[in-house]
Structures are given as structure tokens and as C-alpha cells.
Write a protein that holds these residues in place. Structure first.
Motif, PDB file in Angstrom:
ATOM      1  N   CYS A 276       0.815  -1.220   0.000  1.00  0.00           N
ATOM      2  CA  CYS A 276       0.000   0.000   0.000  1.00  0.00           C
ATOM      3  C   CYS A 276       0.844   1.263   0.000  1.00  0.00           C
ATOM      4  O   CYS A 276       0.406   2.320  -0.466  1.00  0.00           O
ATOM      5  CB  CYS A 276      -0.953   0.000   1.203  1.00  0.00           C
ATOM      6  SG  CYS A 276      -0.164   0.324   2.806  1.00  0.00           S
ATOM      7  N   GLY A 277       2.058   1.202   0.553  1.00  0.00           N
ATOM      8  CA  GLY A 277       2.928   2.364   0.607  1.00  0.00           C
ATOM      9  C   GLY A 277       2.573   3.366   1.679  1.00  0.00           C
ATOM     10  O   GLY A 277       3.230   4.405   1.800  1.00  0.00           O
ATOM     11  N   GLU A 278       1.581   3.055   2.500  1.00  0.00           N
ATOM     12  CA  GLU A 278       1.094   4.040   3.468  1.00  0.00           C
ATOM     13  C   GLU A 278       1.088   3.561   4.914  1.00  0.00           C
ATOM     14  O   GLU A 278       1.110   4.388   5.834  1.00  0.00           O
ATOM     15  CB  GLU A 278      -0.332   4.469   3.089  1.00  0.00           C
ATOM     16  CG  GLU A 278      -0.424   5.125   1.712  1.00  0.00           C
ATOM     17  CD  GLU A 278      -1.857   5.426   1.312  1.00  0.00           C
ATOM     18  OE1 GLU A 278      -2.773   5.014   2.065  1.00  0.00           O
ATOM     19  OE2 GLU A 278      -2.061   6.074   0.275  1.00  0.00           O
ATOM     20  N   CYS A 279       1.019   2.258   5.144  1.00  0.00           N
ATOM     21  CA  CYS A 279       0.894   1.751   6.511  1.00  0.00           C
ATOM     22  C   CYS A 279       2.215   1.908   7.273  1.00  0.00           C
ATOM     23  O   CYS A 279       3.229   2.330   6.716  1.00  0.00           O
ATOM     24  CB  CYS A 279       0.465   0.281   6.487  1.00  0.00           C
ATOM     25  SG  CYS A 279       1.743  -0.851   5.864  1.00  0.00           S
ATOM     26  N   TYR A 280       2.207   1.555   8.556  1.00  0.00           N
ATOM     27  CA  TYR A 280       3.393   1.708   9.394  1.00  0.00           C
ATOM     28  C   TYR A 280       4.592   0.980   8.807  1.00  0.00           C
ATOM     29  O   TYR A 280       5.697   1.520   8.750  1.00  0.00           O
ATOM     30  CB  TYR A 280       3.108   1.199  10.813  1.00  0.00           C
ATOM     31  CG  TYR A 280       4.303   1.253  11.719  1.00  0.00           C
ATOM     32  CD1 TYR A 280       4.685   2.462  12.327  1.00  0.00           C
ATOM     33  CD2 TYR A 280       5.078   0.126  11.973  1.00  0.00           C
ATOM     34  CE1 TYR A 280       5.801   2.533  13.145  1.00  0.00           C
ATOM     35  CE2 TYR A 280       6.190   0.180  12.794  1.00  0.00           C
ATOM     36  CZ  TYR A 280       6.552   1.392  13.377  1.00  0.00           C
ATOM     37  OH  TYR A 280       7.658   1.459  14.184  1.00  0.00           O
ATOM     38  N   ALA A 281       4.369  -0.275   8.373  1.00  0.00           N
ATOM     39  CA  ALA A 281       5.477  -1.053   7.821  1.00  0.00           C
ATOM     40  C   ALA A 281       6.053  -0.384   6.580  1.00  0.00           C
ATOM     41  O   ALA A 281       7.276  -0.262   6.438  1.00  0.00           O
ATOM     42  CB  ALA A 281       5.004  -2.470   7.487  1.00  0.00           C
ATOM     43  N   CYS A 282       5.195   0.041   5.677  1.00  0.00           N
ATOM     44  CA  CYS A 282       5.670   0.696   4.451  1.00  0.00           C
ATOM     45  C   CYS A 282       6.401   1.993   4.761  1.00  0.00           C
ATOM     46  O   CYS A 282       7.437   2.287   4.151  1.00  0.00           O
ATOM     47  CB  CYS A 282       4.489   0.960   3.521  1.00  0.00           C
ATOM     48  SG  CYS A 282       3.798  -0.520   2.741  1.00  0.00           S
ATOM     49  N   ARG A 283       5.884   2.748   5.704  1.00  0.00           N
ATOM     50  CA  ARG A 283       6.522   4.030   6.054  1.00  0.00           C
ATOM     51  C   ARG A 283       7.891   3.845   6.683  1.00  0.00           C
ATOM     52  O   ARG A 283       8.711   4.758   6.683  1.00  0.00           O
ATOM     53  CB  ARG A 283       5.633   4.828   7.022  1.00  0.00           C
ATOM     54  CG  ARG A 283       4.294   5.260   6.464  1.00  0.00           C
ATOM     55  CD  ARG A 283       3.666   6.353   7.333  1.00  0.00           C
ATOM     56  NE  ARG A 283       3.615   6.039   8.740  1.00  0.00           N
ATOM     57  CZ  ARG A 283       2.611   5.407   9.352  1.00  0.00           C
ATOM     58  NH1 ARG A 283       1.569   4.995   8.642  1.00  0.00           N
ATOM     59  NH2 ARG A 283       2.637   5.181  10.653  1.00  0.00           N
ATOM     60  N   ASN A 284       8.139   2.652   7.203  1.00  0.00           N
ATOM     61  CA  ASN A 284       9.394   2.401   7.911  1.00  0.00           C
ATOM     62  C   ASN A 284      10.295   1.405   7.181  1.00  0.00           C
ATOM     63  O   ASN A 284      11.126   0.748   7.795  1.00  0.00           O
ATOM     64  CB  ASN A 284       9.098   1.913   9.335  1.00  0.00           C
ATOM     65  CG  ASN A 284       8.614   3.034  10.238  1.00  0.00           C
ATOM     66  OD1 ASN A 284       9.405   3.753  10.829  1.00  0.00           O
ATOM     67  ND2 ASN A 284       7.309   3.187  10.321  1.00  0.00           N
ATOM     68  N   GLY A 285      10.130   1.330   5.859  1.00  0.00           N
ATOM     69  CA  GLY A 285      11.029   0.520   5.051  1.00  0.00           C
ATOM     70  C   GLY A 285      10.849  -0.964   5.195  1.00  0.00           C
ATOM     71  O   GLY A 285      11.760  -1.740   4.881  1.00  0.00           O
ATOM     72  N   ARG A 286       9.678  -1.403   5.653  1.00  0.00           N
ATOM     73  CA  ARG A 286       9.405  -2.822   5.864  1.00  0.00           C
ATOM     74  C   ARG A 286       8.157  -3.221   5.072  1.00  0.00           C
ATOM     75  O   ARG A 286       7.249  -3.888   5.582  1.00  0.00           O
ATOM     76  CB  ARG A 286       9.212  -3.101   7.357  1.00  0.00           C
ATOM     77  CG  ARG A 286      10.399  -2.689   8.231  1.00  0.00           C
ATOM     78  CD  ARG A 286      11.478  -3.740   8.266  1.00  0.00           C
ATOM     79  NE  ARG A 286      10.983  -4.900   8.967  1.00  0.00           N
ATOM     80  CZ  ARG A 286      10.868  -4.981  10.296  1.00  0.00           C
ATOM     81  NH1 ARG A 286      11.230  -3.958  11.064  1.00  0.00           N
ATOM     82  NH2 ARG A 286      10.416  -6.076  10.851  1.00  0.00           N
ATOM     83  N   ALA A 287       8.132  -2.841   3.806  1.00  0.00           N
ATOM     84  CA  ALA A 287       6.948  -3.069   2.977  1.00  0.00           C
ATOM     85  C   ALA A 287       6.628  -4.545   2.799  1.00  0.00           C
ATOM     86  O   ALA A 287       5.500  -4.903   2.437  1.00  0.00           O
ATOM     87  CB  ALA A 287       7.148  -2.421   1.603  1.00  0.00           C
ATOM     88  N   ASN A 288       7.591  -5.406   3.061  1.00  0.00           N
ATOM     89  CA  ASN A 288       7.349  -6.849   2.936  1.00  0.00           C
ATOM     90  C   ASN A 288       6.314  -7.369   3.927  1.00  0.00           C
ATOM     91  O   ASN A 288       5.792  -8.473   3.753  1.00  0.00           O
ATOM     92  CB  ASN A 288       8.657  -7.622   3.103  1.00  0.00           C
ATOM     93  CG  ASN A 288       9.351  -7.343   4.426  1.00  0.00           C
ATOM     94  OD1 ASN A 288       9.511  -6.193   4.826  1.00  0.00           O
ATOM     95  ND2 ASN A 288       9.774  -8.384   5.105  1.00  0.00           N
ATOM     96  N   VAL A 289       6.024  -6.595   4.959  1.00  0.00           N
ATOM     97  CA  VAL A 289       4.979  -6.979   5.908  1.00  0.00           C
ATOM     98  C   VAL A 289       3.874  -5.915   5.943  1.00  0.00           C
ATOM     99  O   VAL A 289       3.218  -5.708   6.961  1.00  0.00           O
ATOM    100  CB  VAL A 289       5.532  -7.263   7.322  1.00  0.00           C
ATOM    101  CG1 VAL A 289       6.271  -8.579   7.336  1.00  0.00           C
ATOM    102  CG2 VAL A 289       6.458  -6.139   7.801  1.00  0.00           C
TER     103      VAL A 289
ATOM    104  N   LEU B  75       9.581 -12.874   3.217  1.00  0.00           N
ATOM    105  CA  LEU B  75       9.812 -12.324   1.885  1.00  0.00           C
ATOM    106  C   LEU B  75      11.110 -11.526   1.864  1.00  0.00           C
ATOM    107  O   LEU B  75      12.130 -11.992   2.330  1.00  0.00           O
ATOM    108  CB  LEU B  75       8.603 -11.486   1.436  1.00  0.00           C
ATOM    109  CG  LEU B  75       7.268 -12.245   1.389  1.00  0.00           C
ATOM    110  CD1 LEU B  75       6.105 -11.282   1.229  1.00  0.00           C
ATOM    111  CD2 LEU B  75       7.271 -13.271   0.279  1.00  0.00           C
ATOM    112  N   GLN B  76      11.072 -10.285   1.366  1.00  0.00           N
ATOM    113  CA  GLN B  76      12.295  -9.480   1.299  1.00  0.00           C
ATOM    114  C   GLN B  76      11.968  -8.006   1.177  1.00  0.00           C
ATOM    115  O   GLN B  76      10.881  -7.628   0.767  1.00  0.00           O
ATOM    116  CB  GLN B  76      13.156  -9.922   0.118  1.00  0.00           C
ATOM    117  CG  GLN B  76      12.480  -9.785  -1.244  1.00  0.00           C
ATOM    118  CD  GLN B  76      12.432  -8.379  -1.787  1.00  0.00           C
ATOM    119  OE1 GLN B  76      13.421  -7.640  -1.684  1.00  0.00           O
ATOM    120  NE2 GLN B  76      11.295  -7.985  -2.386  1.00  0.00           N
ATOM    121  N   THR B  77      12.933  -7.185   1.547  1.00  0.00           N
ATOM    122  CA  THR B  77      12.844  -5.737   1.376  1.00  0.00           C
ATOM    123  C   THR B  77      14.148  -5.242   0.758  1.00  0.00           C
ATOM    124  O   THR B  77      15.218  -5.388   1.356  1.00  0.00           O
ATOM    125  CB  THR B  77      12.642  -5.021   2.733  1.00  0.00           C
ATOM    126  OG1 THR B  77      11.521  -5.600   3.395  1.00  0.00           O
ATOM    127  CG2 THR B  77      12.378  -3.541   2.529  1.00  0.00           C
TER     128      THR B  77
END
Length: 338
Positions: free
Chosen positions: A90-103, A285-287
């Protein structure tokens, strides 16, 4: 075109579908050339992957070539050899905002939540494709995605030059973890129940192999490290027992990396975790690992020879699944070639 479709758990078939076409300016039509068969594909087929939805075209270890590019595509052109980064976020959630888009909380994985690569053609967003040098054979580029899993596990474990790393499991992902750890300068021990897999691990650079059915793994690790233990333990077996073992095999201030999805609980006391101040992390997965792995391949730092042991046509998908299940020690990586 032909696609491998899992209609529901236990039902897999090759069916015909129309060749898709790009509908957005940032999309690419890709001709799929080779797809690796992963354990998660087997789990989807058998209905034991709790994250999958049906019906599903499986396959997330995908390599091919660009057939057509949308008008806003800038990084790729017709004829380029590519590999698929099989996650959408999504690019917007906590994980995405903190460089952990894999989760990402809205994560979708090709071949799991959306249709994957076991089809002769697929349309994907340019952002999900990475170019690889034309000199890299498809038998190598199909391994990029599995090696990003190994790279991620090493990153999560903060593997450093001079570390001692214990890898539990010498299957495909365990070997990927091993090869990356060796590239990073670690001393590597690896366990398995298969003599064949342990022999191959030695060929891949393992400093010590431990037959988990014949040796006490913790004792063997402690003996080999003068009582210190493994600075990093990567659990690629992912059973409750191996998770427990990793806690005891880890050194003081060690790191334990867990790759599994087993829902059964482990019995772990707090004492060894607190006493040794262990860091226990998951790895999924991976980031940001694709470009690193591709660079290693292109610069010949990452040797993937003899990793692909069996090749099947798309029409042989049932035979491929059966062979993998019945001959696990003979198969390092089986692929579907288009």
C-alpha cells in the motif's frame, strides 16, 4: 495461452486463457520463460497455506522477457530479460513508512493473493520487474527471488564478517541463506536429516555440516565454537522443535531468525532469552534485496551452479508436484520451463 490453475485445494490443472494486454501506461506485458516451484506452491496446492485464496494461478519465482511496454514505462524495453518482484504493497501503513513493505498490512503476493507466474504471459506494473543482464541464463535468473529470501534472513540476523552462523535446514532456502552468509564473510554450520543435502551444502561452502538425526546439534555447535554458540541462528526448517533448539544454540548477544509459518506453539522459557539477551526476529519475503542479488549474479560473486536439478514443461505440472513430494532429497530446485 496455458496457465497452471489451482481451482481449490487438491485440484490443479493446466487450462487455457486469453493472452492479456496492458491497460495502463505503467504496465509491461511479460513473456514468462521459467518459474521455480516453491514449497509455498505445494502448500497452496494441498490447502495448507493459510494466506492463499482460490482459485489461484500459482508461482512467484518468475523470470522472462518484456514483450510490450506501456507508454510511461522508462526502465524497461522490448526484449529485456527480467525477474518479478512478487509483492504489492500500500505504501502508506506503518510497515511501508518504515522501510518494511514486505509486511505491509495490505500485502498481496503474486501466486498467493493474486495470480502468479505459471502462465505463458502476464501483465505487471513496471515497478515489480527488475532487469537482469542478457548473459544470465534463465536457469540462474529464476533463482533471484529465492536468493532474496536468503539475503533478507541474513539482513534480519545482522550477519557480519567473522560471525558464526548456524543454518537449520539444507533445503533450497537454507542453501540460499548459506551462500549469502558466506558472501558476507561468516563461518557457516548447517544441519539437515539428509546426507545428500549435507554433501551439497559442503560443495556450497559450508564450514561444518551436522546430521540432526545422528548428532546433538547444540552439543556439536558448542564443541565447534569452544562453548560460545552460534552468533546467528537461521531457522529454515521452521518446526517448534527447531525454534527451541535455536534459542539454546545461540551465543550470548546472539540473533535468532525465524522463517516459518507453523502455528503450533513452542515451549521456550524466558531464562535463556533474557540471560543471553537474545534478539529473536521473523523474516518474511524481502525488502530491497533484488538489486543486491542481481548484482552478485552479474558480477559472478554468487555461484548458483547445480541449484536447478529438475526441469518440467507446463503440461507436466502434476508430475512435477508428485516428483518433488516423493523425492525430496533429489530435488534442490525444480522449475517449470515455458
Amino acid at each position: 495461452m496455458k496457465v497452471v490453475n489451482v481451482e481449490e485445494a487438491g485440484s490443479i490443472a493446466v487450462i487455457e486463457k486469453e493472452v492479456p494486454d496492458i491497460k495502463a501506461a505503467n504496465e509491461v506485458l511479460m513473456r514468462v520463460r521459467m518459474v521455480g516451484i516453491c514449497g509455498s506452491d505445494m502448500h497452496i496446492y494441498h490447502g495448507t497455506n493459510p494466506l492463499a485464496t482460490y482459485p489461484r494461478i500459482i508461482g512467484h519465482e518468475v523470470t522472462g522477457e518484456v514483450v510490450k511496454a506501456g507508454e510511461s514505462v522508462s526502465r524497461l524495453k522490448e526484449g529485456d530479460k527480467v525477474v518479478l518482484e512478487p509483492i504489492d504493497t500500500c505504501g502508506e501503513c506503518y510497515a511501508c513508512r518504515n522501510g518494511r513493505a514486505n509486511v505491509c498490512e495490505k500485502l498481496e503476493v503474486y501466486g498467493v493473493h493474486r495470480d502468479g507466474g505459471m502462465q505463458e504471459y502476464m501483465v505487471v506494473n513496471e515497478a515489480h520487474l527488475h532487469k537482469v543482464d542478457a548473459s544470465i541464463p534463465f536457469e540462474d535468473s529464476v533463482l533471484v527471488e529465492p536468493f532474496t529470501i536468503g539475503a533478507q534472513a541474513n539482513w534480519r540476523g545482522n550477519v557480519q564478517k567473522g560471525d558464526t552462523v548456524l543454518i537449520q535446514g539444507a533445503g533450497p532456502i537454507g542453501i540460499c541463506c548459506l551462500k549469502v552468509a558466506k558472501l558476507l564473510g561468516a563461518t557457516c554450520f548447517i544441519t539437515d536429516l539428509s546426507e545428500e543435502r549435507l554433501d551439497f551444502a559442503l560443495k556450497c561452502g559450508a564450514d561444518k555440516v551436522i546430521h540432526a538425526g545422528k548428532e546433538d546439534v547444540v552439543e556439536a555447535v558448542m564443541k565447534a565454537t569452544a562453548g560460545e554458540g552460534a552468533n546467528v541462528v537461521i531457522d529454515a526448517v521452521c518446526l517448534p522443535q527447531t525454534f527451541e533448539l535455536g534459542i539454546h544454540a545461540a551465543s550470548i548477544a546472539g540473533r535468532v531468525v525465524v522463517l516459518g509459518f507453523d502455528e503450533r506453539p513452542s515451549t521456550i522459557s524466558q531464562l535463556p532469552i533474557t540471560k543471553k539477551e537474545l534478539t529473536i526476529v521473523g523474516s518474511r519475503l524481502q525488502t530491497n534485496q533484488f538489486e543486491k542479488v542481481i548484482k552478485w549474479m552479474e558480477e559472478k560473486e554468487l555461484n548458483v551452479e547445480e541449484m536447478v536439478t529438475h526441469t518440467f514443461s507446463i503440461d507436466e505440472i502434476k508430475e512435477a508436484m508428485s516428483f518433488i513430494e516423493n523425492n525430496p532429497n533429489e530435488v534442490r530446485k525444480a522449475v517449470i520451463s515455458m
